[in-house]
Enzyme design. Structure first.
Site, PDB file in Angstrom:
ATOM      1  N   ASP A 106       4.547   1.436  10.884  1.00 43.67           N
ATOM      2  CA  ASP A 106       3.691   2.127   9.926  1.00 43.67           C
ATOM      3  C   ASP A 106       4.517   3.217   9.245  1.00 43.67           C
ATOM      4  O   ASP A 106       5.202   3.984   9.912  1.00 43.67           O
ATOM      5  CB  ASP A 106       2.494   2.739  10.664  1.00 43.67           C
ATOM      6  N   GLU A 119       3.240   5.611   7.165  1.00 39.88           N
ATOM      7  CA  GLU A 119       2.406   6.788   6.916  1.00 39.88           C
ATOM      8  C   GLU A 119       1.491   6.689   5.704  1.00 39.88           C
ATOM      9  O   GLU A 119       0.316   6.997   5.799  1.00 39.88           O
ATOM     10  CB  GLU A 119       3.281   8.033   6.789  1.00 39.88           C
ATOM     11  N   ASP A 124      -1.028   5.388   2.811  1.00 39.84           N
ATOM     12  CA  ASP A 124      -2.105   4.395   2.813  1.00 39.84           C
ATOM     13  C   ASP A 124      -2.944   4.521   1.544  1.00 39.84           C
ATOM     14  O   ASP A 124      -2.911   5.552   0.866  1.00 39.84           O
ATOM     15  CB  ASP A 124      -3.034   4.602   4.021  1.00 39.84           C
ATOM     16  N   LYS A 138      -4.249   7.979   0.744  1.00 40.32           N
ATOM     17  CA  LYS A 138      -4.465   8.597   2.053  1.00 40.32           C
ATOM     18  C   LYS A 138      -3.111   9.020   2.632  1.00 40.32           C
ATOM     19  O   LYS A 138      -2.107   8.341   2.433  1.00 40.32           O
ATOM     20  CB  LYS A 138      -5.137   7.619   3.033  1.00 40.32           C
ATOM     21  N   ASP A 139      -3.115  10.109   3.370  1.00 43.47           N
ATOM     22  CA  ASP A 139      -1.954  10.572   4.148  1.00 43.47           C
ATOM     23  C   ASP A 139      -0.725  10.877   3.295  1.00 43.47           C
ATOM     24  O   ASP A 139       0.409  10.825   3.787  1.00 43.47           O
ATOM     25  CB  ASP A 139      -1.594   9.560   5.251  1.00 43.47           C
TER      26      ASP A 139
END
Length: 195
Positions: free
Chosen positions: A113, A115, A117, A130-131
């Site tokens: 992942d 980070e 999104d 996101k993030d």
């Protein structure tokens, strides 16, 4: 190729070691994509020792998948997967998870992942990033290899352009999908087992 209902492992590899591992069930495996199901209550196994990103952020919670089950669909070579979320029996939306392209082996697949999104609500309203702050902070602290953060941004912009144009490859056919009632929650994955 994996068969329908097979239990395989999804590993995130960081610093050459397993950062998180959990079992998923195969929903569909074709030359174009791999769709797997992460059931509510699935045990999560976290790697031990020092990682450049520290402990996995989920390690601070109960070591099980706590929300409703999620269907993860990924294509070979893509730097993201598309996670389908439900609240109970109601489809709530797509979560675009930017990650390293999957690398298959006999027991499942590896990724990491990265980070960043995107959330796409089921009602078709505007998508949301996101993030972003976590992603930028990770880059600022040197958490990405040279060129890695730029590659993630490029892939993210490509997906955002698809969303803006309404030309996404994932279809609505999964929004009414549900896991077969006979599928039990898989057991914990053994980090010491050979790949």
């Amino acid at each position: 190729m994996f068969g329908f209902g097979d239990i395989i492992r999804r590993r995130e590899i960081l610093d050459g070691r397993e950062w998180i591992v959990y079992p998923v069930r195969v929903v569909e495996d074709t030359e174009d994509h791999l769709a797997v199901y992460l059931a509510k209550g699935t045990p999560l196994t976290f790697g031990q020792g020092d990682f450049r990103w520290g402990n996995h952020p989920w390690a601070n919670f109960d070591h099980i998948w706590q929300s409703d089950g999620v269907l993860q669909v990924q294509r070979p070579g893509d730097g993201y997967s598309v996670w389908h979320f439900w609240e109970g029996d109601t489809f709530s939306g797509w979560y675009i998870n930017f990650q390293e392209p999957m690398r298959r082996d006999a027991r499942g697949f590896d990724t990491l992942d990265q980070e960043l999104d995107i959330w796409v609500p089921a009602d078709g309203s505007s998508f949301q990033w996101k993030d972003v702050e976590h992603f930028e902070e990770r880059q600022r602290l040197g958490g990405f290899h040279p060129g890695e953060a730029d590659a993630v941004r490029t892939e993210a912009q490509r997906v955002a352009a698809m969303l803006d144009a309404g030309t996404t490859w994932w279809s609505d056919r999964w929004t009414d999908w549900s896991a077969p009632a006979i599928w039990e929650v898989p057991g914990r994955m053994d980090l010491s087992a050979p790949a």
